[in-house]
Design an enzyme around this catalytic site. Structure first.
Site, short mmCIF file in Angstrom:
data_model
loop_
_atom_site.label_atom_id
_atom_site.label_comp_id
_atom_site.label_asym_id
_atom_site.label_seq_id
_atom_site.Cartn_x
_atom_site.Cartn_y
_atom_site.Cartn_z
CG HIS A 56 -22.86 -40.45 -33.35
ND1 HIS A 56 -21.89 -39.83 -32.70
CD2 HIS A 56 -23.52 -39.69 -34.31
CE1 HIS A 56 -21.87 -38.62 -33.28
NE2 HIS A 56 -22.82 -38.32 -33.95
CG ASP A 58 -26.15 -36.90 -33.44
OD1 ASP A 58 -25.14 -36.50 -33.58
OD2 ASP A 58 -26.62 -37.63 -34.47
CG ASP A 180 -21.65 -36.74 -36.92
OD1 ASP A 180 -21.44 -36.87 -38.27
OD2 ASP A 180 -22.69 -36.70 -36.59
CG HIS A 430 -21.68 -33.20 -33.49
ND1 HIS A 430 -21.34 -33.72 -32.63
CD2 HIS A 430 -22.39 -33.94 -34.39
CE1 HIS A 430 -21.96 -35.25 -32.88
NE2 HIS A 430 -22.35 -35.24 -33.92
ZN LIG Z 1 -23.65 -36.60 -34.67
#
Ligand SMILES: [Zn+2]
Ligand SMILES: *[C@@H]1O[C@H](CO)[C@@H](O)[C@H](O)[C@H]1NC(C)=O
Ligand SMILES: *[C@@H]1O[C@H](CO)[C@@H](O)[C@H](O)[C@H]1NC(C)=O
Length: 989
Positions: A56, A58, A180, A430
């Site tokens: 994941h 970001d 997420d 996000h």
């Molecule tokens: Zn995230």
């Protein structure tokens, strides 16, 4: 971000690629073996465990997007995406059974550009064989609470376009993957369905909701995400992942983790195969108890994992071997490398019925006092800047099409829309527009948007030079909200061009900082336009600090044609004393021909609103309050208020002031009441002569914290409207959802936070209503809000907090900057409209569009050349009121991308909730449309090739898919809430 796995940073190990045990080129290659065909076989009589290796990543959070890409600043967080992709590709080549999914195209694009042609070929091979699979595939994994649908569609489009152009059909993701984001919006589900995804998986939902769903095995469901689109257009199969997006406990083999590796040599110490297998079988069987089928998924990865992918894959290879070996001893568990789409295919094959959901997944709480409703408002200035940037991007895109190739390379140099498009795409992440990133990362997002806008400014100047035939230099004033614009402050004669990105003629008020006291303004025909001069308010002087010196503001209304501009000329008249510069004292009424606002003479607060056309009158008091943010010193829970979480110490907010000092200015263009509540809170209540909405321009900050109390500032409207616990909010700026106090539509809520647990995201509007009256509030950015009392609506506008909230960001939300070292001052607008409920949407839909797609002003000093074209429209005529032109952008040399949208819900309006037909050939004034093809919403698949899995809801007849026929290929019909996407081949007439 994940918080479960905040572990000490491990030493980074260099991966040596070694000898490939399965060199590319030896196996049979066939481009059609990607996708569902490439899934490993499963065993129908066993429990099949789909192991999904994933990372994941970001697109900015504790580090900036580029720091994450390079693995820079590992002192902040050990994370380097380039190494992850290097390492994963290497490891995939070692064993054709291995699988990996990649999600964030913004990162993948950065990596791909740096690869050699032979590495690119190798990666294509992996993709064609389904060993590397793209999932979701947008530029980022967008936030769902604070984004606007227009920007979400754009960011998905550029990510998916890159994948299609690079990998063709095998690069098209089948599954949407939002593991997420902190709560899930219905409009996002609707968008994903229309983009052709077969299913959707996510990780976070309210803990009470999850507990119930586990008990009744409803962690998989069919989300019917629109009340207007004909099923199954907006139906999306949705699965809730078992451990957020982390592996089951004890099975994390990344270098960031510290679980025991599989020690399988019996000659060595600590042989643990039996223990690992036993624990795994146990984990699999208990997980299977809360899901419906004999297939379960395990997400083997987490934040920025797989930097040294060997660790994961070496142990996963062994896990699969040893667990499956037990099948000869009677075990019925079958474990395999898999992907979300392979897992989804098995759920589809199960041919079950699934519970139907029609509401959304807000608000999200991970425990009784931990509601993630603060980020709905966190970083209000960034949220507004992102929204303005979206408006600028749409204008930039349109002017690139309308101006032709000289827009990019013209009089003023090289301009482009791509820089801003990518900056906007990154900003949808996000931890970006959500406001949950570290301060230096928030600054980086803003810097990217500013740079994007600079590139667009050159493009816009080139395009306007071509459309007007004037080479005059154009000046842009980005600080008009605080009355700063050097040109208008000093020039005696200038012109202002107003570009309108909407598909219909629009009138807006314009306020320009000036130093003279009398001006004349003429329109394109040379006719005089009513204009007035007002003094700059004290609040504005304070908020602009030393950035400008204008003493007055020149106010007038401008009108611009659809997708076009009008030019107004402004001249300073001999400095004459002006009576409008003097305040009117404090009268108790301001009004125009549509509305009247009344004020209490004793308190200076608003106390009533009248719609003069419909003869509606309501009591309406508006004031400012703040919740005392929890510092964690509380017997019920240590939870603090922070960037994510809203937790007031008390349910009763403190009033900033029960009275406002007021000053009123009234003239033929605008009537305004300036209210001063405190050194850090002021407001102007305004009525422009042609407006059907009251403007509340609030200015809040620096929020004082010398009392060591964090403050969550709200404005509250208390009205005589009889609401019985209901209110309404939009979803990503589009469809409206009903909200009820202390209530969730799909489970019995135990309310534990009476304020924070009743907050919802507001992206563009919220309203309260009874049988007679509807009060709609249109916002200029995403904010959080609720209706805590009947007849009341509150909106959180600013937050200044002193503590971190333990969700990973590691900073208190205490925004300051060079200009505001004492704390950020934020200014914004709320627009209020009072209408009959049956026709309210006819007012608030266009109103919200005018705020989202604002006019783009550019200025030229002196006289424009004599033969300059002062007015232009890119359309032959205004679009019908129900139709919104969502996208017009250059796609390639010959084609443009067009999205037309029906902007009403099916139940919303007698007049506008009807199908409308638009003729594509008669749309543009300067472009001939030579060809048209329809695409899915994300423009990565031809519409007629779009096939999705069909899913059957429980307890309901499966609706028959309806097909609607257009009148012809040119005359297309839009039904309520439909967005249609076209690629048009065009030439200039
Ligand atoms: Zn995230
Ligand atoms: C799915 O189930 C329905 C009814 O339960 C049945 O009619 C249909 O044939 C099944 N489809 C498949 C592909 O098994
Ligand atoms: C997808 O990309 C291919 C080239 O890889 C192109 O030929 C095709 O037109 C694209 N599809 C769409 C829908 O744009």
């Amino acid at each position: 971000m994940a918080v479960h796995l905040r572990l000490p940073t491990a030493v980074f190990l260099l991966v040596c690629s070694g000898v490939l045990s399965f060199p590319v080129g030896q196996e049979k290659r066939d481009a059609t073996t990607c996708g569902y065909q490439s899934c490993h076989a499963t065993k129908p009589t066993m429990l099949n465990v789909h192991l999904v290796p994933h990372t994941h990543d970001d697109v900015g959070w504790l580090k900036t997007v580029d720091q994450y890409f390079y693995g820079d600043r590992n002192d902040i967080q050990h994370a380097g995406v380039q190494y992850i992709l290097d390492s994963v590709v290497d490891q995939l080549l070692k064993n054709p059974d291995r699988r990996f999914i990649y999600v964030e195209t913004g990162f993948f694009y950065r990596w791909w550009k740096q690869q050699s042609p032979s590495m690119q070929q190798t990666v294509k091979q992996l993709v064609n064989e389904g060993r590397l699979e793209f999932v979701n595939g947008g530029w980022c994994m967008s936030d769902e609470a604070t984004t606007h649908y227009s920007a979400v569609i754009d960011q998905m489009t550029i990510g998916l376009r890159f994948l299609n152009e690079t990998f063709g059909i095998c690069g098209r993701p089948r599954v949407a993957w939002h593991i997420d984001p902190f709560g899930h919006a219905r409009e996002h589900a609707s968008i994903f369905a229309q983009m052709g995804y077969d299913g959707f998986f996510f990780g976070r939902l309210d803990y009470q909701d999850r507990n119930r769903r586990m008990k009744v095995k409803e962690q998989e469901l069919l989300w019917r995400a629109s009340d207007s689109l004909t099923p199954p257009m907006a139906d999306l199969f949705t699965g809730i992942l078992p451990n957020g997006y982390n592996p089951p406990e004890g099975f994390c083999w990344d270098q960031l983790c510290s679980d025991a590796p599989i020690r399988d040599d019996p000659d060595l110490e600590d042989y643990n195969v039996d223990d690992v297998v036993w624990r795994f079988l146990h984990a699999a069987k208990s997980q299977a108890l809360v899901y419906k089928t004999n297939h379960i998924i395990m997400t083997m990865g987490s934040d920025f994992q797989y930097e040294n992918a060997n660790l994961w894959y070496k142990n996963l290879d062994k896990l699969i071997r040893y667990v499956n070996a037990q099948q000869t001893n009677g075990s019925n568990v079958n474990v395999l490398y898999s992907t979300p789409s392979c897992y989804l295919q098995e759920l589809h094959r199960a041919n079950l019925t699934w519970s139907l959901k029609t509401d959304d997944f807000f608000p999200y709480a991970d425990n009784a006092h931990n509601f993630w409703t603060g980020y709905f408002t966190s970083r209000p200035a960034l949220k507004r800047y992102e929204r303005i940037s979206n408006s600028n991007l749409q204008s930039c895109n349109q002017l690139e099409v309308l101006g032709g190739p000289v827009s990019r390379k013209g009089l003023f140099g090289l301009g482009d829309s791509e820089t801003l498009r990518k900056a906007m795409a990154v900003a949808q992440h996000h931890d970006a527009v959500s406001g949950t990133e570290k301060q230096h990362v928030a600054n980086d997002y803003a810097k990217r948007l500013a740079k994007g806008w600079q590139h667009c400014q050159v493009l816009v100047s080139n395009s306007l030079a071509s459309l007007t035939g004037s080479s005059a230099e154009r000046i842009y004033c980005d600080n008009l909200n605080v009355s700063v614009c050097p040109l208008t402050e000093s020039s005696k004669k200038f012109s202002v061009s107003v570009y309108n990105p909407l598909g219909r003629t629009v009138t807006w008020p314009v306020r320009l900082p000036v130093n003279g006291t009398a001006y004349s303004v003429t329109d394109t025909q040379g006719k005089y336009v009513d204009c007035q001069v007002l003094p700059v308010s004290r609040a504005t002087q304070e908020v602009r600090r030393n950035r400008g010196f204008a003493s007055n503001e020149l106010v007038f209304q401008v009108q611009a044609p659809p997708l076009g501009y009008s030019t107004y000329s402004v001249s300073l008249l001999k400095d004459q004393p002006s009576s409008s510069l003097l305040p009117h004292g404090a009268p108790t009424v301001i009004q125009n021909k549509f509305l009247q606002v009344t004020f209490d003479p004793d308190t200076g607060l608003m106390n009533g609103l009248i719609n003069l056309e419909t003869k509606q009158t309501i009591k309406l008091t508006q004031n400012f309050y703040w919740y005392n943010a929890s510092d964690g010193n509380n017997y019920e829970s240590q939870q603090t208020s922070g960037a994510y979480i809203f937790r007031p110490n008390s349910s009763t907010p403190l009033m900033v002031n029960s009275k406002a000092k007021v000053e009123s200015f009234q003239n033929s263009v605008v009537q305004e009441m300036r209210q001063w509540f405190a050194p850090w809170v002021s407001q102007v209540v305004r009525l422009y002569s042609d407006s059907k909405a009251v403007e509340l321009e609030w200015t809040v900050g620096p929020v004082p914290v010398n009392d060591r109390q964090g403050k969550e500032v709200i404005t509250r409207l208390d009205t005589s409207i009889k609401t019985s616990e209901l209110f309404y909010t939009d979803s990503n700026g589009r469809e409206v959802l009903q909200r009820k106090k202390d209530f969730r539509p799909t489970w019995q809520l135990k309310q534990t936070e009476p304020i924070a647990g009743n907050y919802y995201p507001i992206n563009s509007r919220a309203f309260i209503k009874d049988d007679m009256d509807q009060l709609t509030v249109v916002t200029d950015r995403s904010q959080g809000g609720g209706s805590i009392y009947n007849g009341s609506l509150e909106i959180m506008i600013h937050r200044r907090l002193l503590y971190d909230d333990y969700r990973g960001v590691g900073e208190a939300l205490d925004e300051r900057s060079e200009i505001f070292p004492d704390g950020l001052v934020v200014r914004g607008r709320l627009l209020l409209s009072l209408e009959r409920p049956a026709s309210a949407a006819d007012a608030h839909r266009p109103l919200a569009q005018e705020v989202v797609s604002q006019p783009l002003l550019s200025f030229t000093d002196g006289d424009l050349s004599q033969n300059a074209r002062l007015e232009f429209s890119g359309l032959q005529a205004s679009l019908p009121p129900a139709v919104h032109l969502l996208t017009l952008s250059q796609w390639d040399k010959e084609s443009v991308l067009l999205r037309l949208e029906h902007q009403f819900q099916s139940w919303e309006s007698k007049v506008n909730s009807q199908p409308v037909t638009v003729n594509l050939q008669k749309l543009f004034s300067t472009l001939d449309v030579l060809g048209v093809s329809e695409l899915n919403l994300s423009a990565n698949q031809w519409k007629d090739e779009m096939r999705r899995f069909d899913w059957t809801p429980e307890k309901e007849e499966k609706p028959l898919p309806k097909t609607f026929e257009d009148l012809s290929v040119w005359e297309i019909t839009l039904r309520p809430m439909e967005i249609r996407t076209f690629l048009l081949r065009v030439t200039f007439k």
